[in-house]
Design a protein around this motif. Sequence first.
Motif, mmCIF file in Angstrom:
data_model
loop_
_atom_site.group_PDB
_atom_site.id
_atom_site.type_symbol
_atom_site.label_atom_id
_atom_site.label_comp_id
_atom_site.label_asym_id
_atom_site.label_seq_id
_atom_site.Cartn_x
_atom_site.Cartn_y
_atom_site.Cartn_z
ATOM 1 N N HIS A 217 0.848 -1.193 0.000
ATOM 2 C CA HIS A 217 0.000 0.000 0.000
ATOM 3 C C HIS A 217 0.880 1.239 0.000
ATOM 4 O O HIS A 217 1.959 1.241 0.602
ATOM 5 C CB HIS A 217 -0.909 0.020 1.239
ATOM 6 C CG HIS A 217 -1.751 -1.222 1.383
ATOM 7 N ND1 HIS A 217 -2.800 -1.504 0.550
ATOM 8 C CD2 HIS A 217 -1.671 -2.260 2.252
ATOM 9 C CE1 HIS A 217 -3.344 -2.655 0.902
ATOM 10 N NE2 HIS A 217 -2.668 -3.147 1.935
ATOM 11 N N ALA A 218 0.417 2.297 -0.658
ATOM 12 C CA ALA A 218 1.171 3.543 -0.710
ATOM 13 C C ALA A 218 1.455 4.056 0.699
ATOM 14 O O ALA A 218 0.644 3.911 1.607
ATOM 15 C CB ALA A 218 0.386 4.594 -1.487
ATOM 16 N N GLY A 219 2.660 4.594 0.887
ATOM 17 C CA GLY A 219 3.028 5.153 2.174
ATOM 18 C C GLY A 219 3.683 4.166 3.121
ATOM 19 O O GLY A 219 4.193 4.559 4.165
ATOM 20 N N MET A 220 3.678 2.882 2.768
ATOM 21 C CA MET A 220 4.323 1.874 3.618
ATOM 22 C C MET A 220 5.795 1.750 3.229
ATOM 23 O O MET A 220 6.216 2.190 2.165
ATOM 24 C CB MET A 220 3.619 0.525 3.482
ATOM 25 C CG MET A 220 2.204 0.523 4.028
ATOM 26 S SD MET A 220 1.408 -1.095 3.882
ATOM 27 C CE MET A 220 2.355 -2.041 5.061
#
Length: 87
Positions: free
Chosen positions: A29-32
Amino acid sequence: MTKSEIERVQAYLRRLLGTERISVVPPKHAGMSIEVVVGDEVIGTLHRDAEDGEVSYAVHLTILEEDLLPDAGPAPRPVTPKPRSAR
């Protein structure tokens, strides 16, 4: 970080450390975080730094106390090659 960068860093780490067991895994997931994995175990994260037109990559390794042996003892002393005798 792009897929190409991740693949290049993974290839570098495998070549440097001499094992194909190392994988650099993009986040689900984006931001991980991007994870550095050996076998099935996450050993750290990968970070990209772009400053003053230069790009570098940093691997942050995490070692949990619970993963350490109770007493590993002293580190082995490095082997120093003996000088060749004069002939």
